[in-house]
Design a protein around this motif. Structure first.
Motif, short mmCIF file in Angstrom:
data_model
loop_
_atom_site.label_atom_id
_atom_site.label_comp_id
_atom_site.label_asym_id
_atom_site.label_seq_id
_atom_site.Cartn_x
_atom_site.Cartn_y
_atom_site.Cartn_z
N UNK A 1 4.82 -2.91 -8.82
CA UNK A 1 5.24 -4.11 -8.52
C UNK A 1 4.14 -3.58 -7.22
N UNK A 2 3.97 -2.92 -7.04
CA UNK A 2 3.21 -2.40 -5.66
C UNK A 2 1.83 -3.17 -5.81
N UNK A 3 1.13 -2.46 -6.83
CA UNK A 3 -0.48 -2.68 -7.46
C UNK A 3 -0.20 -4.46 -7.74
N UNK A 4 1.08 -4.56 -8.54
CA UNK A 4 1.23 -6.07 -9.18
C UNK A 4 1.21 -7.42 -7.74
N UNK B 1 -2.21 12.55 -6.31
CA UNK B 1 -0.69 12.41 -8.18
C UNK B 1 0.05 11.78 -7.54
N UNK B 2 0.51 11.47 -6.84
CA UNK B 2 1.43 10.10 -6.99
C UNK B 2 0.76 8.81 -7.63
N UNK B 3 -0.51 8.53 -8.11
CA UNK B 3 -1.08 7.36 -7.95
C UNK B 3 -0.80 7.27 -9.64
N UNK B 4 -0.73 8.92 -10.24
CA UNK B 4 -0.95 8.92 -11.61
C UNK B 4 -0.25 8.06 -12.28
N UNK B 5 -0.34 7.34 -13.58
CA UNK B 5 0.62 7.04 -14.98
C UNK B 5 1.40 8.47 -15.17
N UNK C 1 1.14 -0.97 -0.33
CA UNK C 1 0.23 -0.03 0.34
C UNK C 1 0.37 0.93 -0.05
N UNK C 2 2.20 1.44 0.96
CA UNK C 2 3.04 2.42 0.81
C UNK C 2 3.41 2.76 -0.72
N UNK C 3 3.87 1.53 -1.28
CA UNK C 3 4.69 1.58 -2.15
C UNK C 3 3.68 2.05 -3.49
N UNK C 4 2.58 2.26 -3.35
CA UNK C 4 1.15 2.38 -4.32
C UNK C 4 1.44 4.54 -4.52
N UNK C 5 2.12 4.90 -3.26
CA UNK C 5 2.19 6.13 -3.21
C UNK C 5 4.27 6.45 -3.33
N UNK C 6 4.48 5.67 -4.03
CA UNK C 6 6.11 5.60 -4.31
C UNK C 6 6.63 6.93 -5.06
#
Length: 71
Positions: free
Chosen positions: A21-24, A54-58, A8-13
């Motif tokens: 990788x976090x989503x996977x 905004x950190x989750x935007x591709x 979950x923290x990785x989603x905001x990296x």
């Protein structure tokens, strides 16, 4: 192996590859073989909240305004 909070923290990296990788990792941990685990619903709520960040935007040039996405 990372656990759900780590993913979950990785989603905001800041690093897009780590976000992917976090989503996977979340998918593998929470929806493995089409089974739903006890942590699936709470984690989904956290992910839904994080989607407005905004950190989750591709595409870093995107912004969300009033429920719509602008480029």
């Amino acid at each position: 192996m990372p656990d759900t909070p780590d993913f979950l923290l990785g989603v905001l990296d800041d690093d897009q590859a780590r976000r992917v990788r976090a989503v996977g990792g979340l998918y593998r941990l929470l929806l493995n073989q089409e089974r739903v685990f006890p942590a699936t619903a709470p984690a989904a709520l956290v992910v839904a909240t994080l989607l407005g960040d905004p950190r989750t935007f591709a595409d870093p040039g995107r912004t969300v305004t009033g429920g719509s996405t602008r480029y």
